[in-house]
Design an enzyme around this catalytic site. Sequence first.
Site, PDB file in Angstrom:
ATOM      1  N   GLU A 145      54.795 -19.974  67.038  1.00 54.82           N
ATOM      2  CA  GLU A 145      54.450 -19.440  67.664  1.00 54.82           C
ATOM      3  C   GLU A 145      53.419 -20.243  68.468  1.00 54.82           C
ATOM      4  O   GLU A 145      52.875 -21.077  67.995  1.00 54.82           O
ATOM      5  CB  GLU A 145      53.841 -18.434  67.038  1.00 54.82           C
ATOM      6  CG  GLU A 145      52.204 -17.272  67.167  1.00 54.82           C
ATOM      7  CD  GLU A 145      52.230 -16.363  65.946  1.00 54.82           C
ATOM      8  OE1 GLU A 145      50.755 -16.712  66.257  1.00 54.82           O
ATOM      9  OE2 GLU A 145      52.779 -16.320  65.130  1.00 54.82           O
TER      10      GLU A 145
ATOM     11  N   GLU B 136      43.369 -15.373  71.884  1.00 52.53           N
ATOM     12  CA  GLU B 136      43.252 -14.896  70.276  1.00 52.53           C
ATOM     13  C   GLU B 136      41.638 -14.760  70.329  1.00 52.53           C
ATOM     14  O   GLU B 136      41.206 -15.656  69.923  1.00 52.53           O
ATOM     15  CB  GLU B 136      43.923 -15.185  69.579  1.00 52.53           C
ATOM     16  CG  GLU B 136      44.000 -14.472  68.282  1.00 52.53           C
ATOM     17  CD  GLU B 136      45.793 -14.812  66.424  1.00 52.53           C
ATOM     18  OE1 GLU B 136      45.829 -14.151  66.088  1.00 52.53           O
ATOM     19  OE2 GLU B 136      45.610 -16.328  66.936  1.00 52.53           O
TER      20      GLU B 136
END
Length: 417
Positions: free
Chosen positions: A220, A225
């Site tokens: 990932e 974020e």
Amino acid sequence: MYTLLPLIAFALALAPASLAQGKSLVLTRAHKVAVKHSAGLARDLRVAFSSILTTQPSSSSNQNYYCVGSDGEGVSTPSSGNSSSSSTTKGNATSTGTAAPSSTSVAPSSWKASNSYNGSTFFNGWSFYTAADPTNGNVQYVDQSTAQSAGLIQINSKGNAVMSVETTPQVQTNRQSVRITTEATFDGGLVVMDAVHMPTGCATWPAFWTNGPNWPAGGEIDIIEGVNNYTNNQATIHTNPGCSLPSTTSASLNMSGTLVASTDCSATATGNQGCGIRSNSSNSFGSGFNAIGGGVYAMLWDSTGIKIYFFPRGSIPSDISAGAPQPQNWPAPMANFPSTDCNPYTFFYTHSAIFDTTLCGDWAGSAWSTTGVPGQDVSCAQQTGFSTCSAFVQASGASFSEAYWEVSSVKIYQNTS
């Protein structure tokens, strides 16, 4: 008078050199009279006197003039020649309103777009995730039809894709939201995303990321974020055991960001935290990002590792704007995950790109009462008056008016060299 002018010119041409001053004066007066009465006659006089009058060199031949249009593009207009040969050069306008000339031209790039998402067809080629949120957030992800009818997705008047969170004043359980995944997958490449706004505010947890199969085996890569009121982006990788960073220092890693977690990127060894690197720029996430009109994020995945770049609006390289990226010429990345101790094609494969906005959940919910991260000087519990994140989500629909993505484009490039 007009019919005699050619004869006067002929006679003066045969006059002795001693009359040079006199014939110049006569010609000048005759020319002025002709111009006053007839532009056409003036042209004829210039032809007739061509052997007498001295030709002045042009001071503007081979000279270009630059102006700035309303769209900020510099338009180069040749001073002579066919108007259809005019060219347009793109560059950043200076403080005086002039555009950079041909020095801003972009060289050909070996990176070619394999997938491009923008404009009225932005949502073509994405699948809408509708299962329960795997990060335990207080959202219900909905399908495309539901999202459209509820006004959660749209292409706005600027041609940008908008993805929002439900703002119904009160809900009994979870709020509707959107999570989309590209149907196309890739192994390595360059992902370039241009956005003008991202979700922000207490309880929000937006992300733009790429993900492989059988998490965390396929790896990932979190490009963007953060949670709540954070203003500094965090880029993170999550992998199977065996991937790590070779150093803890930004200088050694040749990046501008700061490592905020372990050098061990294994999801299982770090409680799913992975290797997180925080930007030192307060306009890289949330309200800070939105205040400057956003910018461009790029993720480069090649044999040297994985790099995350951020270019604020107004500082976007011309090669990106031209669709001919030259990452070898870009400055140091915000985050760098080198291949030294982490093979980028062993720990990462078959990735799709993803946008989502969840609420509360494992990160935003657990950080509800905390401070100390850039942008979060006051806890969300104190700011909102709600002791829990989930209670705030259920009761405060109007608070999510800024919880939306506005994306100009996403482009996935592959290197053809």
